[in-house]
Design a protein around this motif. Structure first.
Motif, PDB file in Angstrom:
ATOM      1  N   ALA A 121       0.825  -1.206   0.000  1.00 15.47           N
ATOM      2  CA  ALA A 121       0.000   0.000   0.000  1.00 15.47           C
ATOM      3  C   ALA A 121       0.861   1.259   0.000  1.00 15.47           C
ATOM      4  O   ALA A 121       0.550   2.242  -0.683  1.00 15.47           O
ATOM      5  CB  ALA A 121      -0.926  -0.009   1.211  1.00 15.47           C
ATOM      6  N   LEU A 122       1.949   1.236   0.763  1.00 14.45           N
ATOM      7  CA  LEU A 122       2.839   2.395   0.794  1.00 14.45           C
ATOM      8  C   LEU A 122       3.543   2.571  -0.538  1.00 14.45           C
ATOM      9  O   LEU A 122       3.766   3.714  -0.984  1.00 14.45           O
ATOM     10  CB  LEU A 122       3.857   2.228   1.924  1.00 14.45           C
ATOM     11  N   GLN A 123       3.891   1.481  -1.196  1.00 13.63           N
ATOM     12  CA  GLN A 123       4.500   1.590  -2.518  1.00 13.63           C
ATOM     13  C   GLN A 123       3.555   2.265  -3.499  1.00 13.63           C
ATOM     14  O   GLN A 123       3.962   3.136  -4.278  1.00 13.63           O
ATOM     15  CB  GLN A 123       4.892   0.202  -3.033  1.00 13.63           C
ATOM     16  N   ARG A 124       2.270   1.854  -3.470  1.00  9.53           N
ATOM     17  CA  ARG A 124       1.291   2.477  -4.373  1.00  9.53           C
ATOM     18  C   ARG A 124       1.143   3.965  -4.081  1.00  9.53           C
ATOM     19  O   ARG A 124       0.973   4.776  -5.001  1.00  9.53           O
ATOM     20  CB  ARG A 124      -0.050   1.764  -4.254  1.00  9.53           C
ATOM     21  N   THR A 125       1.202   4.341  -2.798  1.00  9.54           N
ATOM     22  CA  THR A 125       1.111   5.757  -2.441  1.00  9.54           C
ATOM     23  C   THR A 125       2.305   6.531  -2.981  1.00  9.54           C
ATOM     24  O   THR A 125       2.155   7.630  -3.538  1.00  9.54           O
ATOM     25  CB  THR A 125       1.020   5.912  -0.914  1.00  9.54           C
ATOM     26  N   CYS A 126       3.502   5.972  -2.833  1.00 15.05           N
ATOM     27  CA  CYS A 126       4.709   6.640  -3.346  1.00 15.05           C
ATOM     28  C   CYS A 126       4.656   6.763  -4.861  1.00 15.05           C
ATOM     29  O   CYS A 126       5.013   7.814  -5.428  1.00 15.05           O
ATOM     30  CB  CYS A 126       5.954   5.862  -2.921  1.00 15.05           C
ATOM     31  N   PRO A 133       4.511   4.674 -12.959  1.00 10.72           N
ATOM     32  CA  PRO A 133       3.686   3.493 -13.234  1.00 10.72           C
ATOM     33  C   PRO A 133       3.886   2.429 -12.157  1.00 10.72           C
ATOM     34  O   PRO A 133       4.919   2.406 -11.477  1.00 10.72           O
ATOM     35  CB  PRO A 133       4.200   3.014 -14.599  1.00 10.72           C
ATOM     36  N   LYS A 134       2.923   1.565 -12.026  1.00  9.14           N
ATOM     37  CA  LYS A 134       2.996   0.513 -11.018  1.00  9.14           C
ATOM     38  C   LYS A 134       4.100  -0.479 -11.367  1.00  9.14           C
ATOM     39  O   LYS A 134       4.197  -0.957 -12.494  1.00  9.14           O
ATOM     40  CB  LYS A 134       1.648  -0.212 -10.931  1.00  9.14           C
ATOM     41  N   ALA A 135       4.942  -0.791 -10.379  1.00  8.13           N
ATOM     42  CA  ALA A 135       6.033  -1.744 -10.597  1.00  8.13           C
ATOM     43  C   ALA A 135       5.485  -3.164 -10.649  1.00  8.13           C
ATOM     44  O   ALA A 135       4.489  -3.491 -10.003  1.00  8.13           O
ATOM     45  CB  ALA A 135       7.074  -1.622  -9.486  1.00  8.13           C
ATOM     46  N   LYS A 136       6.142  -4.021 -11.405  1.00  7.84           N
ATOM     47  CA  LYS A 136       5.732  -5.412 -11.489  1.00  7.84           C
ATOM     48  C   LYS A 136       6.001  -6.116 -10.167  1.00  7.84           C
ATOM     49  O   LYS A 136       7.013  -5.881  -9.508  1.00  7.84           O
ATOM     50  CB  LYS A 136       6.482  -6.107 -12.615  1.00  7.84           C
ATOM     51  N   ALA A 137       5.086  -6.988  -9.783  1.00  6.52           N
ATOM     52  CA  ALA A 137       5.174  -7.654  -8.483  1.00  6.52           C
ATOM     53  C   ALA A 137       6.460  -8.458  -8.343  1.00  6.52           C
ATOM     54  O   ALA A 137       7.096  -8.461  -7.279  1.00  6.52           O
ATOM     55  CB  ALA A 137       3.958  -8.557  -8.280  1.00  6.52           C
ATOM     56  N   TRP A 144       9.194  -5.186  -0.607  1.00  6.26           N
ATOM     57  CA  TRP A 144       8.171  -5.180   0.442  1.00  6.26           C
ATOM     58  C   TRP A 144       8.713  -5.814   1.716  1.00  6.26           C
ATOM     59  O   TRP A 144       8.535  -5.278   2.811  1.00  6.26           O
ATOM     60  CB  TRP A 144       6.926  -5.941  -0.024  1.00  6.26           C
ATOM     61  N   VAL A 145       9.395  -6.946   1.566  1.00  7.05           N
ATOM     62  CA  VAL A 145       9.958  -7.645   2.727  1.00  7.05           C
ATOM     63  C   VAL A 145      11.089  -6.827   3.342  1.00  7.05           C
ATOM     64  O   VAL A 145      11.207  -6.714   4.574  1.00  7.05           O
ATOM     65  CB  VAL A 145      10.456  -9.046   2.324  1.00  7.05           C
ATOM     66  N   LEU A 192      10.030   3.021  -4.759  1.00 11.09           N
ATOM     67  CA  LEU A 192       9.903   3.515  -6.132  1.00 11.09           C
ATOM     68  C   LEU A 192      10.822   2.762  -7.095  1.00 11.09           C
ATOM     69  O   LEU A 192      10.880   3.093  -8.282  1.00 11.09           O
ATOM     70  CB  LEU A 192      10.217   5.016  -6.190  1.00 11.09           C
ATOM     71  N   GLY A 193      11.533   1.776  -6.576  1.00  6.62           N
ATOM     72  CA  GLY A 193      12.390   0.962  -7.432  1.00  6.62           C
ATOM     73  C   GLY A 193      13.552   1.723  -8.020  1.00  6.62           C
ATOM     74  O   GLY A 193      14.001   1.408  -9.135  1.00  6.62           O
TER      75      GLY A 193
END
Length: 285
Positions: A121-126, A133-137, A144-145, A192-193
């Motif tokens: 959720a925090l990644q999507r907010t950033c 664009p949304k990063a690939k899972a 995330w970990v 944000l990768g």
């Protein structure tokens, strides 16, 4: 660099505001695009349902010194006292082996894995705040970990950090604010990768770190009375209401900071200092 990508619905900012206070207009457009309250509520819900249970699971099976550090950190961060603090202590005073046995090893693993929902959720907010664009899972899963692990470790030592290892609250505020700034700087870059350089992320990190510590100071004044009133009116359920309200407030502060940081980083003068890149977002790597 335009605040909003093409095709995105903008907030209707009056022409006089665009002419006389363009910065305010850009801020309002950014906050409307990010949808601060909605994002903060989603983050709070994910933290409440995933990260906090994981914190209790880890604390329940950890050594005694880890449990004491966690209790100290929760007390200093949220300002908990008396009955509410005793509730936290009672969770950690339970036998760790019994806790694992009652919930099952699989249940504990599921709890820890679900805690990454807060990271996602925090990644999507950033990404939304920085118009990425949304990063690939498969590329973001390890982030995330990593984020969750580092923040749980940081929380473990918030007690002594908030007191600057015994030097007083002034030194504690400065030390805690500095560490929070560094953590939020790293958080944005990680989630944000690395698609945004380090320097443009600094304004948001400073706002988030200082805002978080100001909230901590306010919590020490407000939270004891609020929790006590809620316990009297609603029993043990009252502390749940107060905790969720506190989490929403904290994530409103964080979401505001990251969103405003984007605008500040793209203002002409700060953009030159921070070497903020111009142009459309780069593709996800």
């Amino acid at each position: 660099m335009p605040l909003l990508k093409s095709g995105t619905r903008k907030l209707a900012v009056p022409d006089w505001m665009r002419k006389h206070t363009p910065l305010l207009g850009r801020l309002l457009e950014q906050l409307a695009y990010v949808n601060v309250v909605d994002s903060a509520t989603r983050l709070a819900a994910q933290a409440f349902l995933g990260a906090i249970p994981a914190l209790f699971v880890i604390g329940a099976i950890a050594p005694d010194w880890v449990q004491e550090q966690l209790v100290s950190s929760i007390r200093t961060t949220m300002g908990l006292q008396d009955a509410s603090l005793e509730q936290v202590r009672s969770v950690y005073s339970a036998d760790g082996g019994a806790a694992v046995a009652s919930s099952g090893a699989v249940g504990c693993l599921v709890t820890l894995a679900s805690a990454t929902a807060c990271s996602r959720a925090l990644q999507r907010t950033c990404e939304r705040a920085w118009h990425q664009p949304k990063a690939k899972a498969r590329l973001a899963a390890w982030r995330w970990v990593a984020w969750l692990s580092v923040w749980l470790a940081a929380l473990l030592f918030q007690g002594p950090v908030q007191d600057a290892f015994g030097t007083g609250w002034v030194g504690g505020f400065l030390l805690a604010a500095t560490s929070s700034i560094l953590l939020w700087w790293w958080t944005q870059h990680l989630l944000l990768g690395a698609r945004v350089p380090w320097l443009p992320l600094l304004p948001g990190a400073v706002l988030a770190g200082v805002g978080q510590q100001l909230l901590t100071l306010a919590s020490r004044v407000y939270m004891p009375g609020a929790v006590e009133r809620s316990l009297q009116e609603f029993g043990s359920l009252g502390s749940v209401f107060v905790l969720l309200s506190w989490l929403i407030t904290m994530f409103v502060v964080i979401t505001l900071a990251i969103s405003v940081g984007y605008v500040v980083a793209h203002e002409p003068l700060p953009a030159r200092w921070l070497r903020t890149p111009d142009g459309p977002p780069r593709p996800t790597s």
